[in-house]
Design a protein around this motif. Structure first.
Motif, PDB file in Angstrom:
ATOM      1  N   TRP A   1       0.816  -1.208   0.000  1.00  0.00           N
ATOM      2  CA  TRP A   1       0.000   0.000   0.000  1.00  0.00           C
ATOM      3  C   TRP A   1       0.849   1.256   0.000  1.00  0.00           C
ATOM      4  N   ASP A   2       1.987   1.221   0.679  1.00  0.00           N
ATOM      5  CA  ASP A   2       2.880   2.386   0.660  1.00  0.00           C
ATOM      6  C   ASP A   2       3.312   2.710  -0.763  1.00  0.00           C
ATOM      7  N   GLY A   3       3.642   1.659  -1.521  1.00  0.00           N
ATOM      8  CA  GLY A   3       4.050   1.859  -2.910  1.00  0.00           C
ATOM      9  C   GLY A   3       2.915   2.373  -3.774  1.00  0.00           C
ATOM     10  N   LEU A   4       1.696   1.832  -3.561  1.00  0.00           N
ATOM     11  CA  LEU A   4       0.537   2.288  -4.327  1.00  0.00           C
ATOM     12  C   LEU A   4       0.192   3.735  -4.000  1.00  0.00           C
ATOM     13  N   TYR A   5       0.331   4.105  -2.733  1.00  0.00           N
ATOM     14  CA  TYR A   5       0.079   5.496  -2.336  1.00  0.00           C
ATOM     15  C   TYR A   5       1.042   6.450  -3.046  1.00  0.00           C
TER      16      TYR A   5
ATOM     17  N   ASP B   1      -6.713   4.518  -7.587  1.00  0.00           N
ATOM     18  CA  ASP B   1      -5.693   5.541  -7.363  1.00  0.00           C
ATOM     19  C   ASP B   1      -6.302   6.862  -6.909  1.00  0.00           C
ATOM     20  N   SER B   2      -7.509   7.168  -7.396  1.00  0.00           N
ATOM     21  CA  SER B   2      -8.165   8.399  -6.960  1.00  0.00           C
ATOM     22  C   SER B   2      -8.568   8.302  -5.489  1.00  0.00           C
ATOM     23  N   LEU B   3      -8.940   7.102  -5.045  1.00  0.00           N
ATOM     24  CA  LEU B   3      -9.259   6.901  -3.627  1.00  0.00           C
ATOM     25  C   LEU B   3      -8.007   7.063  -2.772  1.00  0.00           C
ATOM     26  N   LEU B   4      -6.891   6.565  -3.258  1.00  0.00           N
ATOM     27  CA  LEU B   4      -5.624   6.715  -2.537  1.00  0.00           C
ATOM     28  C   LEU B   4      -5.238   8.184  -2.420  1.00  0.00           C
ATOM     29  N   PHE B   5      -5.392   8.929  -3.499  1.00  0.00           N
ATOM     30  CA  PHE B   5      -5.080  10.354  -3.449  1.00  0.00           C
ATOM     31  C   PHE B   5      -5.993  11.059  -2.452  1.00  0.00           C
TER      32      PHE B   5
ATOM     33  N   GLY C   1       1.506  15.523  -0.104  1.00  0.00           N
ATOM     34  CA  GLY C   1       2.603  14.556  -0.056  1.00  0.00           C
ATOM     35  C   GLY C   1       3.178  14.357   1.330  1.00  0.00           C
ATOM     36  N   ARG C   2       2.983  15.341   2.214  1.00  0.00           N
ATOM     37  CA  ARG C   2       3.506  15.225   3.582  1.00  0.00           C
ATOM     38  C   ARG C   2       2.744  14.181   4.394  1.00  0.00           C
ATOM     39  N   ALA C   3       1.642  13.693   3.856  1.00  0.00           N
ATOM     40  CA  ALA C   3       0.886  12.644   4.544  1.00  0.00           C
ATOM     41  C   ALA C   3       1.386  11.240   4.194  1.00  0.00           C
ATOM     42  N   LEU C   4       2.354  11.138   3.291  1.00  0.00           N
ATOM     43  CA  LEU C   4       2.868   9.812   2.930  1.00  0.00           C
ATOM     44  C   LEU C   4       3.460   9.074   4.126  1.00  0.00           C
TER      45      LEU C   4
END
Length: 455
Positions: free
Chosen positions: A4-8, A360-364, A385-388
């Protein structure tokens, strides 16, 4: 959670590349000022005792349809605290409105789904938006961020689009009172399972869905200028006042549908059952709808699915198989092509079409929501991006497992007869700075990003 980290990370990069190319977005109909009060347990307990504990506790079990007296307000607040769930009721009594004014607030913010979405889409993502603002007071106008945010203005018979700060209006300030509480907040032995808020709406424009003459008289011209539309603010209507506004809404939908413009309905807790039924009746005229478990359960109730409605509210996290069953029923009854469900910990989308861009839109959207919770205010895409580094919700592992077993979910995607089921575990901020506007951030980000990524 490494997958999931990679998909995010990949979804964020895709979104950053696609969002600037999104066309204009129409946002209607509700904007207001949020007066945010951070609840103090000792203060709240004292107010409950003075108002009558037994009467207040009665309304903490079952919400009234409107706030007509102080126990309704305090009982509504307790209802939200007990469940850790948001609710919003219209305050029709002037004595209660005065009580809320005297209770005070800690800060004033942009409020209303349109206001929050305009500041996010236009002020943060830089996407041009045309917003309906029922009353443009100086305070309301100054709460809009700088950026491509526009309201219609007619001068000498010519339709123009200006930033709200340039509208030069001196209209009313529409105030909604937001009572926020953190996870673990406790009063009278009632402990909040998670952070959330209760909203008392104290204005007479949004509850009647006032639509400005600039919109009524020039809607066809406005519709020609946009590529997407998001409709919200229908939740305070009642069986007594909904007929006129719905006639205008359906006219707007007809114009948007004729032009092939995808339209999203951002649902909100709608106490009036007649209005809920009417929303279900016209949902097929929308491309998309966004809702949480309380809202989805309320829709299942009007569809006669009482057991399913109760199941949606019975577990934490929300039972994902109940969610999917409810989404399927809603899609079958209405024909709506996209249903986006969001709850604490995970999102699910059921769509009649397929593609990785949906997930991907849900991840964003989950990153945008986490950034808002973490920072309080998101200033730009870099802030998203700071939420990664915010951890992915570990409790969602079991949810994902059940969806894998039932539907063959792989990397958050499963093909179903209706099209595609998309799932993402969200990122959880342990101590969020605020919860106001999180749902609007989620739904608008996901809807707009999906159509941007689709190209």
């Amino acid at each position: 959670m490494l997958m999931w980290d990679g998909l995010y990370s990949r979804a964020l990069e895709r979104a950053k590349g696609a969002l600037p190319g999104t066309g204009r977005i129409l946002l209607a109909y509700n904007t207001n000022i949020d007066a945010v009060k951070y609840l103090d347990p000792h203060d709240l307990e004292g107010r409950i005792e003075r108002a009558g504990r037994d009467e207040v506790l009665r309304y903490s079990e079952e919400l009234p349809d409107r706030i007509r007296e102080i126990p309704h307000l305090l009982g509504g607040i307790l209802w939200s605290i007990k469940r850790g769930k948001a609710a919003e009721l219209f305050v029709e009594n002037m004595h209660v409105r005065q009580y809320m004014r005297e209770w005070g607030w800690n800060e004033l913010r942009m409020g209303g789904q349109v206001g929050i979405m305009a500041n996010l889409l236009g002020g943060v993502y830089g996407i041009p938006v045309i917003a309906h603002v029922p009353q443009i007071s100086e305070l309301q106008a100054n709460l809009f961020k700088d950026g491509p945010i526009y309201v219609p203005k007619v001068e000498k018979g010519i339709l123009k689009f200006v930033h709200p700060k340039e509208f030069s209006g001196d209209e009313e300030s529409l105030t909604h009172y937001i009572y926020e509480f953190p996870r673990g907040f406790e009063v009278l032995g009632i402990r909040a399972p998670r952070e959330n808020r209760f909203i008392g709406s104290a204005d007479d424009y949004n509850p009647n869905l006032y639509i400005r003459p600039e919109f009524r008289e020039n809607f066809e011209e406005i519709a020609e200028m946009v590529q997407l539309a998001i409709i919200s603010g229908l939740q305070a209507l009642t069986k007594e006042n909904y007929a006129g506004p719905f006639e205008e809404i359906e006219r707007h939908l007809e114009i948007l549908n004729e032009r092939g413009i995808p339209v999203h309905l951002e649902f909100a807790f709608t106490p009036d059952e007649t209005v809920r039924r009417k929303l279900v009746d016209i949902l097929g005229k929308f491309t998309s709808v966004g809702l949480n478990e309380v809202e989805l359960a309320s829709v299942m109730e009007v569809l006669g699915e009482k057991e399913l409605a109760e199941l949606l509210l019975a577990h934490d996290p929300v039972d994902p198989l109940a969610v999917v069953e409810a989404m399927r029923k809603l899609a079958e009854v209405t024909g709506v092509r996209r249903i986006h469900f969001h709850t604490y910990g995970y999102y699910i989308a059921l769509t009649s079409y397929t593609g990785e861009h949906i997930r991907d839109s849900l991840l964003f959207a989950a990153l945008a929501a986490a950034a808002k919770a973490k920072l309080g205010d998101v200033r730009n895409l870099e802030d998203v991006g700071r939420a990664l580094d915010v951890p992915v919700n570990e409790k969602a592992v079991d949810v994902e497992g059940r969806l894998k077993e039932e539907f063959g979910l792989k990397e958050g995607i499963a093909r179903v007869e209706e099209g595609q089921l998309s799932f993402v575990p969200t990122k959880i901020v342990a101590r969020p700075k605020s919860t106001v506007g999180i749902g609007d951030t989620i739904s608008s980000s996901a809807f707009v990003c999906e159509f941007a990524l689709r190209g």
